[in-house]
Design an enzyme around this catalytic site. Structure first.
Site, PDB file in Angstrom:
ATOM      1  N   LYS A 115       0.841  -1.207   0.000  1.00 55.13           N
ATOM      2  CA  LYS A 115       0.000   0.000   0.000  1.00 55.13           C
ATOM      3  C   LYS A 115       0.874   1.254   0.000  1.00 55.13           C
ATOM      4  O   LYS A 115       2.065   1.208   0.374  1.00 55.13           O
ATOM      5  CB  LYS A 115      -0.939   0.043   1.213  1.00 55.13           C
ATOM      6  CG  LYS A 115      -0.274  -0.019   2.609  1.00 55.13           C
ATOM      7  CD  LYS A 115       0.181   1.304   3.183  1.00 55.13           C
ATOM      8  CE  LYS A 115       0.762   1.176   4.585  1.00 55.13           C
ATOM      9  NZ  LYS A 115       1.619   2.288   5.004  1.00 55.13           N
ATOM     10  N   ASP A 150      -2.057  -1.465  10.480  1.00 54.12           N
ATOM     11  CA  ASP A 150      -2.298  -1.450   9.026  1.00 54.12           C
ATOM     12  C   ASP A 150      -2.928  -2.741   8.514  1.00 54.12           C
ATOM     13  O   ASP A 150      -3.317  -2.819   7.350  1.00 54.12           O
ATOM     14  CB  ASP A 150      -0.978  -1.244   8.262  1.00 54.12           C
ATOM     15  CG  ASP A 150      -0.475   0.184   8.353  1.00 54.12           C
ATOM     16  OD1 ASP A 150      -1.247   1.065   8.781  1.00 54.12           O
ATOM     17  OD2 ASP A 150       0.698   0.405   7.998  1.00 54.12           O
TER      18      ASP A 150
HETATM   19  O1  C5P Z   1       0.161  -0.986  15.179  1.00 51.80           O
HETATM   20  P1  C5P Z   1       1.602  -1.106  14.811  1.00 51.80           P
HETATM   21  O2  C5P Z   1       2.218  -2.388  15.276  1.00 51.80           O
HETATM   22  O3  C5P Z   1       1.884  -0.798  13.392  1.00 51.80           O
HETATM   23  O4  C5P Z   1       2.306   0.049  15.628  1.00 51.80           O
HETATM   24  C1  C5P Z   1       3.697   0.100  15.895  1.00 51.80           C
HETATM   25  C2  C5P Z   1       3.933   1.243  16.876  1.00 51.80           C
HETATM   26  O5  C5P Z   1       3.662   2.505  16.228  1.00 51.80           O
HETATM   27  C3  C5P Z   1       3.003   1.242  18.078  1.00 51.80           C
HETATM   28  O6  C5P Z   1       3.518   0.469  19.127  1.00 51.80           O
HETATM   29  C4  C5P Z   1       2.943   2.701  18.447  1.00 51.80           C
HETATM   30  O7  C5P Z   1       4.085   3.073  19.161  1.00 51.80           O
HETATM   31  C5  C5P Z   1       3.015   3.402  17.098  1.00 51.80           C
HETATM   32  N1  C5P Z   1       1.686   3.758  16.583  1.00 51.80           N
HETATM   33  C6  C5P Z   1       1.024   4.857  17.118  1.00 51.80           C
HETATM   34  N2  C5P Z   1      -0.198   5.227  16.612  1.00 51.80           N
HETATM   35  C7  C5P Z   1      -0.778   4.546  15.599  1.00 51.80           C
HETATM   36  C8  C5P Z   1      -0.118   3.416  15.040  1.00 51.80           C
HETATM   37  C9  C5P Z   1       1.104   3.055  15.551  1.00 51.80           C
HETATM   38  O8  C5P Z   1       1.533   5.512  18.024  1.00 51.80           O
HETATM   39  N3  C5P Z   1      -1.958   4.946  15.118  1.00 51.80           N
END
Ligand code: C5P
Length: 311
Positions: A10, A134
């Site tokens: 994406k 995502d």
């Molecule tokens: O959800 P994902 O594993 O992609 O997120 C990785 C890190 O990115 C999370 O632990 C968080 O620190 C940050 N994050 C965030 N806000 C979001 C998505 C991710 O702060 N909307």
């Protein structure tokens, strides 16, 4: 039983990070777009007395979402199985192209189909959210608006055929680090449209995304500036893409891949030729219908039980 499924990448055509939420995540608004760049995942599946999951991949993967997703969905289904994955990686990792998330969604969709045990959408989405912000988007594909953590999704109209040059120089950006670099706080009051120019601008873009003029819109990625502070060469790539005629040219996700959009394939190819061959890809925007058709082709009748195909 054996299937081979595509796992597409994406782009974030726009990405605005609002305040930090009490749960530690950031509230965001984004526009997702699936593209033709893809990994290919072959899956062999059989019921077994004890679960065993093997993965072989064209590159070394440390914290692997394929295996984690498989364990999660098998536990959810309360079944023991022997599963063997062969992952052919094309999507650069740690680049903001959603490769790991897309792989995870592929596993969550494919294993219930292979086991002949469809999982209700709401449950599948809950599992996907637990694997990454995502992941749920990849159940739908196409052009979509992402709110909340990025897991609350609404369809947007398909874009007319467009090509993009994706440039990824191999710089790995940690998503958590990129959010920290933004330095948003819990008290940043960016959620009210009357107070927030960010939201007002984003709303305008979402309303104007009817396919008429992506190139006219003030598309932006809030991560671009802080990430380019750390990796200075990224700004130069964005400038180069603009100079070559890309509109827009910006970073995707929390980086480090950068992309430039073109309305003609030959312009995209000409622009890609100006970059090192192993760092630039010419890709097509992949509309939702085509995205789901590729899934249906891979998973056959098992997919028909799912609500996702009715998009
Ligand atoms: O959800 P994902 O594993 O992609 O997120 C990785 C890190 O990115 C999370 O632990 C968080 O620190 C940050 N994050 C965030 N806000 C979001 C998505 C991710 O702060 N909307």
């Amino acid at each position: 039983m054996q299937v081979t499924v595509p796992s597409f990448a994406k782009l974030n055509l726009d990405l605005r990070v609002l305040h930090k939420r009490p749960d530690g995540y950031h509230e965001l608004r984004t526009i997702f777009q699936t593209i033709s760049l893809k990994d290919t995942l072959s899956i062999e599946f059989d019921f077994a007395k004890r679960t065993q999951i093997d993965l072989s991949s064209s590159i070394d993967i440390a914290d692997n979402l394929v295996v984690r997703s498989a364990r999660l969905i098998l536990e959810h289904l309360k079944i023991q199985a022997w599963v063997r994955f062969v992952l052919e990686k094309q999507i650069p990792m740690g680049a903001g192209l959603g490769g790991g998330s897309s792989n995870a969604a592929a596993v969550l969709l494919a294993l219930p189909a292979l086991a002949g045990r469809p999982v209700p959408t709401a449950e599948l989405v809950r599992l996907a959210e637990s694997l990454g912000s995502d992941v749920p988007f990849f159940f739908y594909g196409g052009t979509a608006l992402g709110c909340g953590r990025g897991t609350e999704l609404y369809p947007l109209p398909d874009q007319p055929p467009r090509w993009a040059v994706v440039v990824s120089s191999g710089i790995h950006v940690s998503t958590a680090e990129a959010y920290r670099a933004l330095n948003r706080t819990v008290t940043d009051s960016l959620t009210s449209p009357t107070q927030s120019p960010i939201l007002r601008e984003f709303q305008t873009i979402a309303w104007m995304l009817d396919g008429s003029g992506l190139e006219q819109l003030p598309l932006k990625n809030d991560f671009e500036e802080p990430v380019a502070e750390i990796h200075r060469e990224l700004a130069a790539v964005v400038r180069k893409l603009r100079k070559l005629g890309a509109r827009p040219a910006l970073m995707t996700g929390s980086g480090s891949a950068v992309f430039g959009v073109f309305s003609a394939a030959q312009d995209a190819r000409a622009a890609a030729n100006q970059f090192r061959a192993d760092t630039a890809w010419v890709v097509r925007f992949l509309p939702r219908r085509q995205y789901l058709a590729r899934w249906r082709r891979a998973l056959g009748p098992a997919m028909e039980a799912s609500h996702f195909v009715r998009q």
